[in-house]
Design an enzyme around this catalytic site. Sequence first.
Site, PDB file in Angstrom:
ATOM      1  N   THR A  72       0.848  -1.200   0.000  1.00  0.00           N
ATOM      2  CA  THR A  72       0.000   0.000   0.000  1.00  0.00           C
ATOM      3  C   THR A  72       0.880   1.246   0.000  1.00  0.00           C
ATOM      4  O   THR A  72       0.663   2.189  -0.771  1.00  0.00           O
ATOM      5  CB  THR A  72      -0.913  -0.011   1.258  1.00  0.00           C
ATOM      6  OG1 THR A  72      -1.788  -1.131   1.155  1.00  0.00           O
ATOM      7  CG2 THR A  72      -1.702   1.263   1.411  1.00  0.00           C
ATOM      8  N   SER A 209       4.924  -7.143  -2.526  1.00  0.00           N
ATOM      9  CA  SER A 209       4.585  -7.283  -1.110  1.00  0.00           C
ATOM     10  C   SER A 209       5.020  -8.660  -0.626  1.00  0.00           C
ATOM     11  O   SER A 209       4.858  -9.652  -1.345  1.00  0.00           O
ATOM     12  CB  SER A 209       3.073  -7.132  -0.926  1.00  0.00           C
ATOM     13  OG  SER A 209       2.714  -7.290   0.428  1.00  0.00           O
ATOM     14  N   ALA A 210       5.549  -8.726   0.609  1.00  0.00           N
ATOM     15  CA  ALA A 210       6.057 -10.017   1.104  1.00  0.00           C
ATOM     16  C   ALA A 210       4.952 -10.962   1.567  1.00  0.00           C
ATOM     17  O   ALA A 210       5.061 -12.174   1.401  1.00  0.00           O
ATOM     18  CB  ALA A 210       7.034  -9.773   2.253  1.00  0.00           C
ATOM     19  N   CYS A 358      -9.753  -5.609   2.082  1.00  0.00           N
ATOM     20  CA  CYS A 358     -10.093  -4.257   2.542  1.00  0.00           C
ATOM     21  C   CYS A 358     -11.550  -3.915   2.313  1.00  0.00           C
ATOM     22  O   CYS A 358     -12.197  -3.318   3.147  1.00  0.00           O
ATOM     23  CB  CYS A 358      -9.255  -3.219   1.817  1.00  0.00           C
ATOM     24  SG  CYS A 358      -7.666  -3.812   1.329  1.00  0.00           S
TER      25      CYS A 358
END
Length: 409
Positions: A72, A209-210, A358
């Site tokens: 993000t 992103s991990a 989200c």
Amino acid sequence: MKKIYLDYMATTPVDPRVKTAMAPYFYEKFGNPGSLHSFGQETMAAVDFSREIIAKAIGADFHEVIFTGSATEANNLALRGVTRLAQKFLPVRIIVSSIEHESILETAKDLEQEGIEVIYLPVDKKGFVDLEKLKKSLNKKTILVSVIYANNEIGVIQPIMEILKIINEFKSERKSSSLYPLFHTDAVQSFQFLDCDVSKLGVDLMTLSAHKIYGPKGIGALYSRGTRCQALGARNEKNKLLGPNAYGLAPITTGGGQEFGLRSGTENVPAIVGFAKATELAMDLRESERKRISKLASYFWRKLKKIYPEVELNPNRNLQTTKYLPNILNISFPGHSAEDLLIKFDMAGIAVSAGSACSVRSARPSHVLQALDLPTERIKSSIRFSFGKFTTKKDVSESVKRIGRILNR
Ligand code: PLP
């Protein structure tokens, strides 16, 4: 009752090998990478080594990988950072697809509030961006095009190379040496299954992103082409800020100047180390997992269709096509509400979601399914199933059995 997790697009468990790699950096090797003493040198070396691994995995240079606190944040840095710098020199327009993750869409809306012109590219019924509209939307004010590589709700893979071709044609027609528009892609969900080599994709910026690849939460990265020159100040020899002909990214977080001045804040060393380990594992498993999981997904779909023939796939497609991620099935259950089903599935030990993690909390209808122009009823009855490294065939058949019981089939 065994709980079955079928929500790998929301997040993935940390691979035990990742956890082992991270462990020393919580206690024994805890130094601040910014400290000059040996404690700091040790962790700085770990950060550098991790950066090198990730850079290599995406065909980038060491200086082009900026660690952030999440994808993000990386998406925010891409949109706000590019806009912020370009705004100093010219009136700006950015173009984003209408099926981006919220971290792009909400940022674009916020920039719009600040007076930036934003064009939202529609998609067709199969989820592919409208390339004609892209062609028409490019103008001399356009500084950035951001199109998600593979979508997190329906798995559609965008034709990144075709988009690049359109951008490059536009640039060459203009006969200007400006490097705008820059091209950004959110590759958070694609990295697991697709080649994300930036030199092949031709993108200028890319988000990772991990926690979607069996790494820890709270760590992301932004690839930014040519970061080094910006890191050195984004200024020319006469100490003037570089103009629109330079790759431009301004920091959105200021402070101690970490991450080449583009993202201040003490580095999250354990998470960075874990991210690198997860990256290595993902690269090793990419091909084999793609094949194994696409078979699992087809198996699930066939079994589900047998017990409940009314189910519909969003978007409708042949599961053999490689134009969608192999691990995601967005399925509508006509006559049922997704919210209701989510609760029933959860009570039956099956973890799934409706849309992205989200938007679910806010119970808004999915903007991605809306962009496909599906009827409201179908959107409201849709559930996202996503499979991953720890999903077995047994899990899949057991979940179909449980779903059958829930639906009285
Ligand atoms: N982009 C995509 C496509 C995603 O699926 C997600 C996570 O849901 C994000 C960005 C945000 O990632 P993070 O949780 O690291 O902020």
